[in-house]
Motif scaffolding. Structure first.
Motif, mmCIF file in Angstrom:
data_model
loop_
_atom_site.group_PDB
_atom_site.id
_atom_site.type_symbol
_atom_site.label_atom_id
_atom_site.label_comp_id
_atom_site.label_asym_id
_atom_site.label_seq_id
_atom_site.Cartn_x
_atom_site.Cartn_y
_atom_site.Cartn_z
ATOM 1 N N ARG A 69 35.925 50.046 34.480
ATOM 2 C CA ARG A 69 37.179 50.617 34.025
ATOM 3 C C ARG A 69 38.370 50.149 34.862
ATOM 4 O O ARG A 69 39.499 50.123 34.377
ATOM 5 C CB ARG A 69 37.071 52.148 34.026
ATOM 6 N N ALA A 70 38.121 49.795 36.104
ATOM 7 C CA ALA A 70 39.216 49.289 36.931
ATOM 8 C C ALA A 70 39.775 48.002 36.337
ATOM 9 O O ALA A 70 40.997 47.829 36.209
ATOM 10 C CB ALA A 70 38.725 49.050 38.358
ATOM 11 N N GLN A 71 38.906 47.095 35.946
ATOM 12 C CA GLN A 71 39.360 45.863 35.303
ATOM 13 C C GLN A 71 40.000 46.165 33.954
ATOM 14 O O GLN A 71 40.943 45.485 33.541
ATOM 15 C CB GLN A 71 38.189 44.905 35.123
ATOM 16 N N ALA A 72 39.508 47.190 33.268
ATOM 17 C CA ALA A 72 40.074 47.548 31.972
ATOM 18 C C ALA A 72 41.539 47.945 32.106
ATOM 19 O O ALA A 72 42.366 47.627 31.243
ATOM 20 C CB ALA A 72 39.269 48.687 31.346
ATOM 21 N N VAL A 73 41.879 48.653 33.191
ATOM 22 C CA VAL A 73 43.271 49.037 33.416
ATOM 23 C C VAL A 73 44.144 47.800 33.571
ATOM 24 O O VAL A 73 45.220 47.698 32.978
ATOM 25 C CB VAL A 73 43.393 49.932 34.670
ATOM 26 N N ILE A 74 43.673 46.838 34.367
ATOM 27 C CA ILE A 74 44.422 45.604 34.576
ATOM 28 C C ILE A 74 44.676 44.898 33.245
ATOM 29 O O ILE A 74 45.794 44.491 32.931
ATOM 30 C CB ILE A 74 43.653 44.667 35.519
ATOM 31 N N VAL A 75 43.625 44.759 32.449
ATOM 32 C CA VAL A 75 43.739 44.050 31.177
ATOM 33 C C VAL A 75 44.677 44.776 30.220
ATOM 34 O O VAL A 75 45.467 44.148 29.505
ATOM 35 C CB VAL A 75 42.342 43.879 30.533
ATOM 36 N N ALA A 76 44.625 46.094 30.204
ATOM 37 C CA ALA A 76 45.506 46.856 29.311
ATOM 38 C C ALA A 76 46.971 46.608 29.635
ATOM 39 O O ALA A 76 47.811 46.489 28.734
ATOM 40 C CB ALA A 76 45.189 48.352 29.422
ATOM 41 N N TYR A 77 47.290 46.511 30.931
ATOM 42 C CA TYR A 77 48.669 46.204 31.315
ATOM 43 C C TYR A 77 49.026 44.776 30.955
ATOM 44 O O TYR A 77 50.138 44.486 30.506
ATOM 45 C CB TYR A 77 48.870 46.461 32.811
ATOM 46 N N GLU A 78 48.091 43.851 31.153
ATOM 47 C CA GLU A 78 48.354 42.450 30.810
ATOM 48 C C GLU A 78 48.567 42.277 29.309
ATOM 49 O O GLU A 78 49.323 41.416 28.868
ATOM 50 C CB GLU A 78 47.185 41.573 31.275
ATOM 51 N N MET A 79 47.885 43.104 28.527
ATOM 52 C CA MET A 79 48.018 43.017 27.076
ATOM 53 C C MET A 79 49.253 43.744 26.572
ATOM 54 O O MET A 79 49.570 43.679 25.386
ATOM 55 C CB MET A 79 46.762 43.592 26.409
ATOM 56 N N GLY A 80 49.928 44.469 27.469
ATOM 57 C CA GLY A 80 51.120 45.184 27.050
ATOM 58 C C GLY A 80 50.831 46.484 26.323
ATOM 59 O O GLY A 80 51.719 47.043 25.674
ATOM 60 N N LEU A 81 49.607 46.985 26.443
ATOM 61 C CA LEU A 81 49.239 48.224 25.757
ATOM 62 C C LEU A 81 49.861 49.438 26.430
ATOM 63 O O LEU A 81 50.107 50.457 25.789
ATOM 64 C CB LEU A 81 47.713 48.377 25.711
ATOM 65 N N VAL A 82 50.063 49.359 27.736
ATOM 66 C CA VAL A 82 50.731 50.418 28.492
ATOM 67 C C VAL A 82 51.753 49.754 29.407
ATOM 68 O O VAL A 82 51.638 48.580 29.724
ATOM 69 C CB VAL A 82 49.735 51.259 29.327
ATOM 70 N N ARG A 83 52.736 50.524 29.814
ATOM 71 C CA ARG A 83 53.820 49.973 30.625
ATOM 72 C C ARG A 83 53.975 50.783 31.898
ATOM 73 O O ARG A 83 53.664 51.986 31.922
ATOM 74 C CB ARG A 83 55.144 49.996 29.848
ATOM 75 N N GLU B 297 49.150 43.559 48.437
ATOM 76 C CA GLU B 297 49.345 42.428 47.524
ATOM 77 C C GLU B 297 48.021 41.829 47.072
ATOM 78 O O GLU B 297 47.970 41.091 46.096
ATOM 79 C CB GLU B 297 50.196 41.348 48.199
ATOM 80 N N TYR B 298 46.925 42.154 47.752
ATOM 81 C CA TYR B 298 45.623 41.625 47.377
ATOM 82 C C TYR B 298 44.880 42.496 46.366
ATOM 83 O O TYR B 298 43.861 42.081 45.832
ATOM 84 C CB TYR B 298 44.746 41.482 48.619
ATOM 85 N N VAL B 299 45.357 43.690 46.139
ATOM 86 C CA VAL B 299 44.612 44.632 45.314
ATOM 87 C C VAL B 299 44.383 44.112 43.899
ATOM 88 O O VAL B 299 43.280 44.167 43.364
ATOM 89 C CB VAL B 299 45.322 46.004 45.272
ATOM 90 N N TYR B 300 45.422 43.589 43.283
ATOM 91 C CA TYR B 300 45.311 43.091 41.906
ATOM 92 C C TYR B 300 44.228 42.021 41.809
ATOM 93 O O TYR B 300 43.363 42.067 40.938
ATOM 94 C CB TYR B 300 46.659 42.535 41.451
ATOM 95 N N ASP B 301 44.276 41.031 42.708
ATOM 96 C CA ASP B 301 43.324 39.926 42.653
ATOM 97 C C ASP B 301 41.899 40.411 42.882
ATOM 98 O O ASP B 301 40.958 39.901 42.272
ATOM 99 C CB ASP B 301 43.678 38.866 43.693
ATOM 100 N N ALA B 302 41.734 41.382 43.754
ATOM 101 C CA ALA B 302 40.390 41.893 44.021
ATOM 102 C C ALA B 302 39.836 42.644 42.811
ATOM 103 O O ALA B 302 38.656 42.535 42.483
ATOM 104 C CB ALA B 302 40.400 42.799 45.249
ATOM 105 N N LEU B 303 40.687 43.410 42.141
ATOM 106 C CA LEU B 303 40.244 44.092 40.930
ATOM 107 C C LEU B 303 39.860 43.079 39.861
ATOM 108 O O LEU B 303 38.851 43.220 39.173
ATOM 109 C CB LEU B 303 41.354 45.007 40.401
ATOM 110 N N ALA B 304 40.684 42.047 39.723
ATOM 111 C CA ALA B 304 40.390 41.012 38.736
ATOM 112 C C ALA B 304 39.086 40.293 39.067
ATOM 113 O O ALA B 304 38.375 39.828 38.181
ATOM 114 C CB ALA B 304 41.546 40.013 38.664
#
Length: 227
Positions: free
Chosen positions: A201-215, A89-96
């Motif tokens: 690029r790790a943060q880029a993946v997070i942002v792409a999902y937040e932007m709805g570019l990939v699902r 559960e901490y992975v997302y926050d650490a990447l961010a």
């Protein structure tokens, strides 16, 4: 020479990591810490190239420590996190926060050494197990509770490149897909990273999902996020 800091509250684990890293000619352990607060202090004193942090530590957890270490060093110190399935559960926050890589605590010695070198070199690395769980569970759950992140002033091409990064394509594969040169891909990546204030690029993946570019489920085969 990669100058490394090792932080883990379990003395046996910490000692084992230090002893392993010290066997390598290109890696030098310049500091140890038994909690997150000490890790921040030691990092400020030693200015390591890489901080290997347990994601859960007393006084200050690995995420908080990573955030402070990255801020104090201006991103010069890279962060590799160690975690277990029970702490995903901490992975997302650490990447961010800017962590450049994740590795499970049951990783083999060769996998650990590979991760240290990759992250210290400025690339991002997620073990396949963590990548899959991150995308399938936590990114989806977190993003579903947040408003869609705006694309800002990204151009159509930059948005396309960001989408392909999130799908796991390398620079060469993106160039081939879009019929452009590797140099042009790097230019687009540098520009979109600057606009979105991304470290890697790790943060880029997070942002792409937040932007709805990939699902989730659309492209869950993301590989090591190497340039």
């Amino acid at each position: 020479m990669i100058r490394a800091l090792v932080a883990d509250d379990q003395a046996v684990v910490r000692t084992g990591l230090v002893n392993l890293l010290d066997t390598q000619e290109d890696i030098q352990v310049v500091g140890e810490a038994e909690d997150g607060a000490q890790a921040v202090r030691v990092a400020a004193e030693t200015r390591p190239d890489l901080a290997l942090l347990d994601i859960r530590m007393p006084h200050k957890n690995g995420i908080e420590a990573a955030r402070e270490i990255l801020a104090a060093s201006g991103g010069a110190t890279k962060v590799l996190m160690l975690t277990t399935f029970g702490l995903d559960e901490y992975v997302y926050d650490a990447l961010a926060a800017g962590a450049g890589g994740f590795l499970l605590k049951d990783a083999t010695f060769p996998e650990l050494l590979h991760a240290v070198r990759v992250v210290a070199g400025g690339d991002a690395l997620l073990s396949p197990e963590i990548t899959k769980r991150l995308i399938a569970e936590f990114v989806h759950a977190r993003a579903s509770r947040l408003p869609v992140r705006p694309a800002g002033d990204l151009t159509a091409r930059e948005t396309e490149v960001l989408t392909l990064i999130a799908r796991g394509l390398s620079n060469a594969e993106i160039a081939d897909r879009l019929t452009i040169t590797d140099h042009t891909v790097k230019t687009h990546i540098n520009r979109l990273f600057a606009k979105l204030e991304l470290r890697d690029r790790a943060q880029a993946v997070i942002v792409a999902y937040e932007m709805g570019l990939v699902r989730v489920g659309q492209d869950d085969h993301v590989r090591d996020l190497r340039a």
